[in-house]
Design a protein around this motif. Structure first.
Motif, PDB file in Angstrom:
ATOM      1  N   PHE A  90     -22.476  22.690 -18.090  1.00 44.26           N
ATOM      2  CA  PHE A  90     -23.371  22.526 -19.226  1.00 44.26           C
ATOM      3  C   PHE A  90     -24.705  23.245 -19.021  1.00 44.26           C
ATOM      4  N   GLN A  91     -25.160  23.346 -17.792  1.00 48.31           N
ATOM      5  CA  GLN A  91     -26.405  24.078 -17.555  1.00 48.31           C
ATOM      6  C   GLN A  91     -26.218  25.566 -17.814  1.00 48.31           C
ATOM      7  N   VAL A  92     -25.026  26.071 -17.560  1.00 50.16           N
ATOM      8  CA  VAL A  92     -24.734  27.474 -17.877  1.00 50.16           C
ATOM      9  C   VAL A  92     -24.730  27.664 -19.391  1.00 50.16           C
ATOM     10  N   ALA A  93     -24.165  26.701 -20.130  1.00 51.71           N
ATOM     11  CA  ALA A  93     -24.182  26.773 -21.588  1.00 51.71           C
ATOM     12  C   ALA A  93     -25.620  26.790 -22.104  1.00 51.71           C
ATOM     13  N   ARG A 159     -30.812  17.757 -27.780  1.00 52.29           N
ATOM     14  CA  ARG A 159     -30.904  17.173 -29.119  1.00 52.29           C
ATOM     15  C   ARG A 159     -30.136  17.976 -30.154  1.00 52.29           C
ATOM     16  N   THR A 160     -30.083  19.295 -29.980  1.00 44.73           N
ATOM     17  CA  THR A 160     -29.531  20.148 -31.040  1.00 44.73           C
ATOM     18  C   THR A 160     -28.187  20.792 -30.717  1.00 44.73           C
ATOM     19  N   ALA A 161     -27.902  21.063 -29.437  1.00 47.05           N
ATOM     20  CA  ALA A 161     -26.675  21.787 -29.080  1.00 47.05           C
ATOM     21  C   ALA A 161     -25.462  20.878 -29.176  1.00 47.05           C
ATOM     22  N   ARG A 162     -24.311  21.479 -29.442  1.00 45.09           N
ATOM     23  CA  ARG A 162     -23.059  20.729 -29.545  1.00 45.09           C
ATOM     24  C   ARG A 162     -21.983  21.397 -28.693  1.00 45.09           C
ATOM     25  N   PRO A 169     -23.135  16.057 -28.913  1.00 45.54           N
ATOM     26  CA  PRO A 169     -24.185  16.439 -27.971  1.00 45.54           C
ATOM     27  C   PRO A 169     -23.634  16.445 -26.549  1.00 45.54           C
ATOM     28  N   TYR A 170     -24.060  17.399 -25.769  1.00 45.73           N
ATOM     29  CA  TYR A 170     -23.539  17.520 -24.408  1.00 45.73           C
ATOM     30  C   TYR A 170     -23.794  16.258 -23.592  1.00 45.73           C
ATOM     31  N   ALA A 207     -30.880  12.196 -16.681  1.00 50.78           N
ATOM     32  CA  ALA A 207     -30.209  11.268 -15.766  1.00 50.78           C
ATOM     33  C   ALA A 207     -30.589   9.813 -16.000  1.00 50.78           C
ATOM     34  N   GLN A 208     -31.854   9.550 -16.243  1.00 53.35           N
ATOM     35  CA  GLN A 208     -32.276   8.169 -16.487  1.00 53.35           C
ATOM     36  C   GLN A 208     -31.640   7.631 -17.759  1.00 53.35           C
ATOM     37  N   ARG A 209     -31.713   8.416 -18.828  1.00 53.39           N
ATOM     38  CA  ARG A 209     -31.178   7.976 -20.113  1.00 53.39           C
ATOM     39  C   ARG A 209     -29.652   7.872 -20.088  1.00 53.39           C
ATOM     40  N   ALA A 210     -28.999   8.841 -19.477  1.00 48.60           N
ATOM     41  CA  ALA A 210     -27.540   8.886 -19.513  1.00 48.60           C
ATOM     42  C   ALA A 210     -26.882   7.930 -18.525  1.00 48.60           C
ATOM     43  N   TYR A 211     -27.454   7.807 -17.331  1.00 50.83           N
ATOM     44  CA  TYR A 211     -26.795   7.066 -16.253  1.00 50.83           C
ATOM     45  C   TYR A 211     -27.590   5.897 -15.699  1.00 50.83           C
TER      46      TYR A 211
END
Length: 346
Positions: A90-93, A159-162, A169-170, A207-211
């Protein structure tokens, strides 16, 4: 988790409790069930039971395998272990989207690889530039700005990428079973860390929000930053186009030692890039848990292992078989892969 179910004064009730504990299995399993299933998205079977058994053993005070809370360190790879990683990391994307966004200001990129391939959507041309090309893309899209500006760019991208396949959202493509595992471990006195080859500043944004993993518990690859005071007197950190530390392969044990300072007792990965982290964890004394996520579900996610260009799992899979590590077959082990889609994307 305590193995005690209460103290009874009568021998009858003591005997009854002993019989029930035998029928129900290990005492910590009975306790976990009485509080509800801590891993509801995991199918009953070997991997789930191995996790429950391990956590029960290391948290039962007075038990042979008891581990004091400060030593309950659990480390997790990120890409392919806590969230999806196909068709590209995802960081490459993110970096490729940044190249396209910046292309108008860099007309020279239209004639220069790997930027030309990114702009034209030619994945083969980009891949042909190898690691050198990827580092050029990262340098061009991640450097020359303050750390605060980079954080804002990453947050806006999330927020915007899919995702091209799931159109979500990724950062919503995290693995529901692994979220449950992280929460279960923390509820039992573990400290959970990300140890990933991804960029540390990129991961700290979500990381905080997701995990529920705070920034200081994220270990990743990093670039050089320099301190600077702007003309307005504002101190800033500037991201430089130079690599400082690669947290992948043999770099992971070094990163654990450098940033955590304790040898983990639990490690989860999904690729050969995680092998040395698993080996380092296994080398410690006392109880250890080693896990690999095996991507076998092409319908709900992706199926890949030994020949994948992303998240290749070959040597580590063989090593898991030899050493008896826990291999989590996604198709068989998980009832669900991702959390429900955000309402705005349904």
């Amino acid at each position: 988790m305590s193995s005690r179910t209460g103290t009874f004064s009568r021998r009858f009730w003591l005997a009854a409790a002993a019989v029930l504990s035998i029928l129900a299995g290990p005492p910590w399993v009975g306790a976990a069930r009485s509080q509800g299933d801590p891993l509801p998205s995991w199918n009953e079977g070997g991997p789930k039971q191995a996790i429950l058994d391990f956590v029960g053993r290391v948290t039962t005070a007075g038990g042979h395998d008891f581990v004091a809370p400060p030593d309950r360190v659990a480390v997790f790879d990120n890409d392919g272990t806590l969230w999806a990683e196909q068709p590209v990391y995802f960081q490459v994307a993110f970096a490729m989207d940044r190249v396209r966004a910046l292309a108008r200001a860099h007309p020279e990129w239209r004639d220069t690889q790997p930027f030309k391939g990114v702009i034209e959507g030619d994945a083969t041309a980009v891949a042909a530039t190898g690691e050198k090309g990827l580092l050029e893309i990262i340098a061009a899209t991640h450097a020359g700005m303050t750390t605060a500006a980079f954080d804002a760019l990453v947050a806006e991208w999330f927020r915007t990428a899919r995702h091209p396949r799931f159109q979500r959202p990724y950062d919503s493509l995290v693995y529901q079973p692994m979220l449950e595992l992280l929460a279960f471990l923390r509820a039992n006195g573990f400290k959970t860390f990300i140890v990933s080859g991804g960029g540390v500043e990129f991961m700290r944004v979500f990381a905080q929000r997701a995990y529920g993993i705070p920034p200081e518990q994220v270990v990743g690859s990093s670039g050089v930053t320099t301190f600077e005071i702007r003309p307005d007197g504002q101190p800033v950190l500037i991201k430089e186009p130079r690599v400082e530390f690669i947290d992948d392969g043999p770099g992971k044990p070094s990163g654990i030692n450098r940033f955590i300072g304790r040898q983990p007792i639990l490690a989860f990965g999904n690729s050969d890039g995680d092998l040395q982290m698993l080996e380092w964890t296994a080398a410690g004394t006392g109880p250890r848990f080693l896990g690999l996520v095996h991507h076998t579900d092409a319908e709900r996610e992706y199926a890949y292992d030994r020949r994948s260009h992303v998240g290749r799992l070959d040597k580590a899979l063989d090593e898991a078989g030899r050493r008896g590590w826990t291999v989590v077959d996604i198709e068989r082990a998980w009832k669900a892969v991702f959390p429900p889609a955000p309402r705005s994307d349904r």
